[in-house]
Design a protein around this motif. Structure first.
Motif, short mmCIF file in Angstrom:
data_model
loop_
_atom_site.label_atom_id
_atom_site.label_comp_id
_atom_site.label_asym_id
_atom_site.label_seq_id
_atom_site.Cartn_x
_atom_site.Cartn_y
_atom_site.Cartn_z
N ILE A 43 0.88 -1.16 0.00
CA ILE A 43 0.00 0.00 0.00
C ILE A 43 0.92 1.21 0.00
CG2 ILE A 43 -1.73 1.32 1.27
CD1 ILE A 43 -2.67 -1.36 2.48
N ASP A 44 0.88 1.95 -1.10
CA ASP A 44 1.77 3.08 -1.28
C ASP A 44 3.21 2.58 -1.14
OD1 ASP A 44 2.08 5.87 -1.84
OD2 ASP A 44 2.52 6.23 0.27
N ARG A 45 3.97 3.15 -0.23
CA ARG A 45 5.36 2.72 -0.07
C ARG A 45 5.54 1.68 1.03
NH1 ARG A 45 8.55 7.45 3.10
NH2 ARG A 45 7.03 7.77 4.73
N TYR A 46 4.46 1.24 1.60
CA TYR A 46 4.51 0.29 2.70
C TYR A 46 4.09 -1.11 2.25
CZ TYR A 46 4.46 4.67 5.28
OH TYR A 46 4.75 5.93 5.73
N ILE A 47 4.61 -2.10 2.94
CA ILE A 47 4.13 -3.47 2.79
C ILE A 47 3.54 -3.85 4.14
CG2 ILE A 47 4.73 -5.87 2.33
CD1 ILE A 47 7.03 -4.80 0.59
N VAL A 48 2.22 -4.04 4.14
CA VAL A 48 1.52 -4.32 5.40
C VAL A 48 1.39 -5.83 5.57
CG1 VAL A 48 0.30 -2.13 5.33
CG2 VAL A 48 -0.79 -4.15 4.37
N ASP A 49 1.31 -6.27 6.82
CA ASP A 49 1.22 -7.71 7.09
C ASP A 49 -0.06 -8.31 6.50
OD1 ASP A 49 3.67 -7.75 8.43
OD2 ASP A 49 2.73 -7.29 10.36
N PHE A 50 -1.21 -7.74 6.85
CA PHE A 50 -2.49 -8.23 6.36
C PHE A 50 -3.41 -7.04 6.10
CE2 PHE A 50 -0.81 -11.34 9.37
CZ PHE A 50 -0.73 -12.47 8.57
N VAL A 51 -4.22 -7.15 5.06
CA VAL A 51 -5.18 -6.10 4.78
C VAL A 51 -6.48 -6.72 4.29
CG1 VAL A 51 -4.36 -5.72 2.41
CG2 VAL A 51 -5.62 -3.90 3.57
N CYS A 52 -7.58 -6.19 4.75
CA CYS A 52 -8.90 -6.52 4.22
C CYS A 52 -9.29 -5.31 3.37
CB CYS A 52 -9.91 -6.75 5.35
SG CYS A 52 -11.54 -7.21 4.73
N PRO A 53 -9.06 -5.39 2.06
CA PRO A 53 -9.24 -4.21 1.21
C PRO A 53 -10.67 -3.71 1.13
CG PRO A 53 -8.73 -6.14 -0.13
CD PRO A 53 -8.61 -6.56 1.30
N ASN A 54 -11.65 -4.57 1.33
CA ASN A 54 -13.06 -4.16 1.22
C ASN A 54 -13.44 -3.12 2.27
OD1 ASN A 54 -12.67 -6.61 -0.19
ND2 ASN A 54 -14.87 -6.93 -0.22
N VAL A 55 -12.82 -3.19 3.44
CA VAL A 55 -13.18 -2.26 4.52
C VAL A 55 -11.98 -1.43 4.98
CG1 VAL A 55 -15.15 -3.60 5.32
CG2 VAL A 55 -12.88 -4.05 6.27
N PHE A 56 -10.89 -1.46 4.21
CA PHE A 56 -9.71 -0.65 4.51
C PHE A 56 -9.20 -0.91 5.93
CE2 PHE A 56 -11.05 1.17 0.69
CZ PHE A 56 -10.08 2.03 0.20
#
Length: 126
Positions: A43-56
């Motif tokens: 996400i942008d310049r970050y790599i996040v561990d886990f994301v639920c993209p439907n609800v940000f």
């Protein structure tokens, strides 16, 4: 630059911590109440561990090294929140020792899903 992030994300997926692996077993393939999660996602310049993209919603797991990185983590969280994401942070030990509690907190956050930060105009929704 984008290729560098893709390669880094792939490397992180291959070398997940025990806590990340355990949590992923619960979140993958829509096993977690039907919610879609991605792991080690850019996400942008970050790599996040886990994301639920439907609800940000972002879930970050922190190991012992993060005790020395609290200012950087707070800045990262602030920037992600500025993009419309909610960020939950858990210590690896909590995931390993109190998995059910961590899952309950995540489920509660999903239940309180915030509306999309840029919703479609009323006439374009369907």
């Amino acid at each position: 630059m984008k290729r560098l992030h893709v390669d880094r994300a792939r490397g992180l997926r291959r070398s997940m911590t025990d806590a990340e692996h355990l949590l992923w077993l619960h979140l993958r393939n829509r096993h977690f109440s039907g919610w879609k999660f991605r792991r080690q996602h850019q996400i942008d310049r970050y790599i996040v561990d886990f994301v639920c993209p439907n609800v940000f919603l972002i879930v970050e797991l922190d190991g012992g090294q993060h005790a020395e990185m609290m200012t950087a983590d707070a800045d990262r969280t602030c920037r992600l929140e500025g993009m419309g994401y909610r960020v939950l942070r858990f210590w690896n030990n909590d995931v390993l020792m109190n998995t059910e509690v961590v899952l309950e907190v995540i489920l509660e956050a999903l239940a309180r899903a915030a509306p999309h930060p840029n919703p479609l105009p009323k006439g374009e929704r369907e």
